[in-house]
Design an enzyme around this catalytic site. Structure first.
Site, PDB file in Angstrom:
ATOM      1  N   ARG A 118       0.855  -1.194   0.000  1.00 10.52           N
ATOM      2  CA  ARG A 118       0.000   0.000   0.000  1.00 10.52           C
ATOM      3  C   ARG A 118       0.889   1.241   0.000  1.00 10.52           C
ATOM      4  O   ARG A 118       1.705   1.416   0.904  1.00 10.52           O
ATOM      5  CB  ARG A 118      -0.908  -0.007   1.241  1.00 10.52           C
ATOM      6  CG  ARG A 118      -1.677   1.272   1.380  1.00 10.52           C
ATOM      7  CD  ARG A 118      -2.583   1.314   2.608  1.00 10.52           C
ATOM      8  NE  ARG A 118      -3.183   2.628   2.655  1.00 10.52           N
ATOM      9  CZ  ARG A 118      -3.130   3.470   3.683  1.00 10.52           C
ATOM     10  NH1 ARG A 118      -2.556   3.126   4.806  1.00 10.52           N
ATOM     11  NH2 ARG A 118      -3.669   4.661   3.597  1.00 10.52           N
ATOM     12  N   HIS A 157      -2.710  11.076   0.920  1.00 11.86           N
ATOM     13  CA  HIS A 157      -2.151  10.829   2.259  1.00 11.86           C
ATOM     14  C   HIS A 157      -1.511  12.145   2.723  1.00 11.86           C
ATOM     15  O   HIS A 157      -0.296  12.247   2.890  1.00 11.86           O
ATOM     16  CB  HIS A 157      -1.146   9.677   2.218  1.00 11.86           C
ATOM     17  CG  HIS A 157      -0.893   9.036   3.551  1.00 11.86           C
ATOM     18  ND1 HIS A 157      -0.992   7.693   3.777  1.00 11.86           N
ATOM     19  CD2 HIS A 157      -0.529   9.570   4.747  1.00 11.86           C
ATOM     20  CE1 HIS A 157      -0.691   7.409   5.048  1.00 11.86           C
ATOM     21  NE2 HIS A 157      -0.407   8.550   5.656  1.00 11.86           N
ATOM     22  N   GLU A 171      -7.101   8.496   6.554  1.00  6.70           N
ATOM     23  CA  GLU A 171      -7.376   9.132   7.840  1.00  6.70           C
ATOM     24  C   GLU A 171      -7.814  10.588   7.722  1.00  6.70           C
ATOM     25  O   GLU A 171      -7.079  11.500   8.154  1.00  6.70           O
ATOM     26  CB  GLU A 171      -6.139   9.050   8.734  1.00  6.70           C
ATOM     27  CG  GLU A 171      -5.683   7.640   9.015  1.00  6.70           C
ATOM     28  CD  GLU A 171      -4.564   7.576  10.060  1.00  6.70           C
ATOM     29  OE1 GLU A 171      -3.998   8.635  10.388  1.00  6.70           O
ATOM     30  OE2 GLU A 171      -4.269   6.484  10.538  1.00  6.70           O
ATOM     31  N   ASN A 197      -7.190   1.943  10.011  1.00  8.45           N
ATOM     32  CA  ASN A 197      -5.867   2.090  10.620  1.00  8.45           C
ATOM     33  C   ASN A 197      -6.047   2.141  12.126  1.00  8.45           C
ATOM     34  O   ASN A 197      -6.897   2.881  12.616  1.00  8.45           O
ATOM     35  CB  ASN A 197      -5.204   3.405  10.210  1.00  8.45           C
ATOM     36  CG  ASN A 197      -4.817   3.449   8.745  1.00  8.45           C
ATOM     37  OD1 ASN A 197      -4.936   2.455   8.027  1.00  8.45           O
ATOM     38  ND2 ASN A 197      -4.356   4.595   8.302  1.00  8.45           N
ATOM     39  N   TYR A 222      -3.748   1.677  16.083  1.00  6.15           N
ATOM     40  CA  TYR A 222      -2.450   1.463  16.719  1.00  6.15           C
ATOM     41  C   TYR A 222      -2.533   1.095  18.193  1.00  6.15           C
ATOM     42  O   TYR A 222      -1.727   0.337  18.687  1.00  6.15           O
ATOM     43  CB  TYR A 222      -1.584   2.731  16.568  1.00  6.15           C
ATOM     44  CG  TYR A 222      -1.089   2.943  15.153  1.00  6.15           C
ATOM     45  CD1 TYR A 222      -1.890   3.557  14.195  1.00  6.15           C
ATOM     46  CD2 TYR A 222       0.168   2.504  14.760  1.00  6.15           C
ATOM     47  CE1 TYR A 222      -1.442   3.739  12.888  1.00  6.15           C
ATOM     48  CE2 TYR A 222       0.624   2.677  13.457  1.00  6.15           C
ATOM     49  CZ  TYR A 222      -0.183   3.297  12.526  1.00  6.15           C
ATOM     50  OH  TYR A 222       0.258   3.450  11.242  1.00  6.15           O
ATOM     51  N   GLU A 233      -3.320  -0.139   8.126  1.00  4.96           N
ATOM     52  CA  GLU A 233      -2.129   0.267   8.893  1.00  4.96           C
ATOM     53  C   GLU A 233      -2.184  -0.265  10.309  1.00  4.96           C
ATOM     54  O   GLU A 233      -3.249  -0.243  10.942  1.00  4.96           O
ATOM     55  CB  GLU A 233      -2.025   1.797   9.023  1.00  4.96           C
ATOM     56  CG  GLU A 233      -1.337   2.486   7.896  1.00  4.96           C
ATOM     57  CD  GLU A 233      -1.273   3.996   8.103  1.00  4.96           C
ATOM     58  OE1 GLU A 233      -1.064   4.446   9.254  1.00  4.96           O
ATOM     59  OE2 GLU A 233      -1.440   4.705   7.118  1.00  4.96           O
TER      60      GLU A 233
HETATM   61  C1  BGC Z   1      -0.529   7.676   9.422  1.00  3.50           C
HETATM   62  C2  BGC Z   1       0.914   7.465   9.042  1.00  3.50           C
HETATM   63  C3  BGC Z   1       1.783   7.658  10.269  1.00  3.50           C
HETATM   64  C4  BGC Z   1       1.394   6.603  11.294  1.00  3.50           C
HETATM   65  C5  BGC Z   1       2.220   6.603  12.561  1.00  3.50           C
HETATM   66  C6  BGC Z   1      -0.923   7.040  10.725  1.00  3.50           C
HETATM   67  O1  BGC Z   1      -1.777   7.900  11.395  1.00  3.50           O
HETATM   68  O2  BGC Z   1      -1.377   7.298   8.371  1.00  3.50           O
HETATM   69  O3  BGC Z   1       1.268   8.344   8.003  1.00  3.50           O
HETATM   70  O4  BGC Z   1       3.140   7.641   9.979  1.00  3.50           O
HETATM   71  O5  BGC Z   1       0.056   6.787  11.650  1.00  3.50           O
HETATM   72  O6  BGC Z   1       2.048   7.766  13.282  1.00  3.50           O
END
Ligand code: BGC
Length: 504
Positions: free
Chosen positions: A98, A144, A191, A332, A334, A402
């Site tokens: 991607r 992006h 995002e 995405n 985290y 992501e």
């Molecule tokens: C974004 C990336 C970024 C990653 C880590 C995401 O919000 O799409 O561009 O590098 O998080 O912060």
């Protein structure tokens, strides 16, 4: 139900020791996996071969805006080394890649009547062809975060929906015409919420606007993030309509939007006000975009109740267009936060639903081991909850686009030692998250079809510059060729997918 994964060992057979046998073959045989990147973070060549200036070029060249005072002028030089990068990715065993297109490389001034740059088209053609020749499926993001600076200067970029939308549509049309014969997986926006919150509420990302006059000369954090997000949603919907009418019948691809979203869980899970606050936080963060696109064609009631007329309204036509405008749920994610309700009324600059986001809960438990990034902690349990929440609310197949982490201690001089390259923290992160994802598929029935690791190599992490290393490949930024050193996690991710994906 979430099954806790076994703690990983540290020797070379680490990957094998962390594979959970009951999840073997949990993922569908055609599951797509690979790495995700963004043009502005890796390409470099910022003013080469006719590329125009983007808002991130402008911000990077403005003193005081980037943590380490760096620019993305060279980044990892992915523009120059795309062939080597594709070869390395192939050696990592990926099925897909991607990446995003730099709008100002393709149309340097960005506008609907501005000239197309043949060299920009040529670069992406070369990259796409190289991927396909190596058996790697391209997933392409149109936007992006790097809008051409000229559009910002002309009419304020996305603050001006009427002027911006035709420019975005023309850019998208140029891309579908040039690459759509080979690209079958399109993503309109990456995002939209982070773009608007970081760029127009916090004012730390490009274009750098907010109410904070110590940081930004212009902007209004209480209105602009919502206006900009509205522009993103509406222009996304028109773009999808155009793709479906003019390109899909012959090109037969799919198109979606990718939303950000971390999980919010109550600080005190016995307090009804915290339970409500966590739900409201998810709505402000995720349903802000998810509900209009997948559920109602409108913003969540909790947002309207708090924001009133500061939240734009969809016209009837826009609402109809936006609802159903994404083939899949691009996701995405985290990390996870503990969320506590506030006792005071919401302030005008609040964008999160009048809650506090905390690292520990009422019992003093931590939300997870720390990474090298202040907001990011490992919490696979939260990912599984979130996948279930999204699936239950929208019932649309999920493409994870992501997920990844930084790890402490990777800022060393080249060559990095074996110990540094044996990135245990990142390995444990992927082990936990991939088992959580596979568990959500197998045990909870969530339909998940892709996973892209963020990210392939260390890169330019926006306003954090080169201080956040998210890659499964370590980069020597001091070497002219930005030498790449594979980290152990690249091997482990591959082994995890070999285990988790069912054979045909
Ligand atoms: C974004 C990336 C970024 C990653 C880590 C995401 O919000 O799409 O561009 O590098 O998080 O912060």
């Amino acid at each position: 139900m979430y099954v806790k994964s076994t703690p990983p060992a540290t020797n070379h057979s680490l990957a094998m020791s962390i594979l959970e046998s009951h999840l073997k073959g949990a993922l569908r045989p055609d599951f797509s996996w690979g790495y995700a990147t963004a043009a502005a973070q890796i390409e470099g060549a910022w003013n080469v071969d006719g590329k125009g200036e983007s808002i991130w070029d402008r911000l990077g060249h403005t003193p005081g805006k980037i943590k380490d005072s760096s620019t993305a002028d060279d980044a990892t030089r992915a523009y120059d080394f795309y062939k080597e990068d594709v070869a390395l990715m192939k050696s990592y065993g990926v099925r897909a890649y991607r990446f995003s297109l730099a709008w100002s490389r393709i149309i340097p001034l960005g506008g609907k009547d501005d000239p197309v740059n043949p060299k920009g088209i040529e670069f992406y053609n070369n990259l796409i062809n190289e991927l396909i020749a190596n058996g790697i499926v391209p997933f392409v993001t149109l936007f992006h975060w790097d809008i051409p600076q000229a559009l910002e200067d002309r009419y304020g970029g996305m603050l001006n929906k009427e002027k911006y939308t035709p420019d975005f549509l023309r850019y998208a049309r140029v891309c579908f015409e040039a690459f759509g014969d080979r690209v079958k997986n399109w993503i309109t926006y990456n995002e939209p919420g982070v773009y608007s919150l970081a760029g127009y509420a916090a004012g730390v990302h490009a274009p750098g606007r907010s109410s904070n006059r110590e940081l930004n000369e212009e902007g209004d954090s209480s209105t602009e993030p919502f206006i900009v997000s509205h522009t993103e949603l509406v222009s996304h919907a028109y773009c999808v309509k155009m793709y479906r009418e003019d390109f899909k019948p012959t090109q037969k691809g799919t198109i979606m939007i990718t939303l950000h979203g971390n999980y919010s869980t109550p600080w005190d899970d016995t307090d009804p006000l915290d339970i409500e606050a966590a739900q409201r936080a998810r709505e402000f963060e995720i349903a802000w975009f998810g509900d209009p696109v997948y559920k109602t064609g409108d913003y969540p009631a909790s947002m309207r109740a708090q924001l009133g007329d500061r939240l734009p309204r969809f016209t009837e036509e826009e609402s109809k267009l936006v609802l159903g405008s994404s083939d899949f749920y691009g996701m995405n994610s985290y990390t996870t936060f503990f969320v506590k309700h506030k006792k005071t009324p919401p302030e005008p600059k609040d964008h999160v639903g009048n809650v506090e986001k905390l690292d520990t809960n009422s019992k003093g438990e931590s939300r997870g081991p720390e990474s090298d990034t202040y907001w990011l902690r490992t919490n696979p349990w939260g990912l599984r909850q979130l996948l279930n929440w999204i699936w239950n609310r929208y019932k649309v197949p999920i493409f994870m686009t992501e997920n990844g982490t930084t790890a402490k201690g990777e800022h060393v001089d080249a060559p990095p030692s074996e110990d540094i390259l044996n990135d245990k923290h990142r390995i444990e992160f992927f082990n936990g998250y991939l088992n959580a994802l596979a568990g959500a598929v197998k045990e909870d029935g969530v339909d998940i079809r892709s996973y892209f690791v963020w990210t392939f190599t260390d890169n330019w992490e926006w306003a954090a510059g080169y201080t956040d290393r998210f890659g499964v490949t370590w980069i020597d930024y001091n070497s002219p060729e930005k030498k790449r050193y594979p980290k152990k996690s690249a091997t482990v991710v591959r082994e995890l997918f070999e285990h988790l994906i069912a054979k045909e």
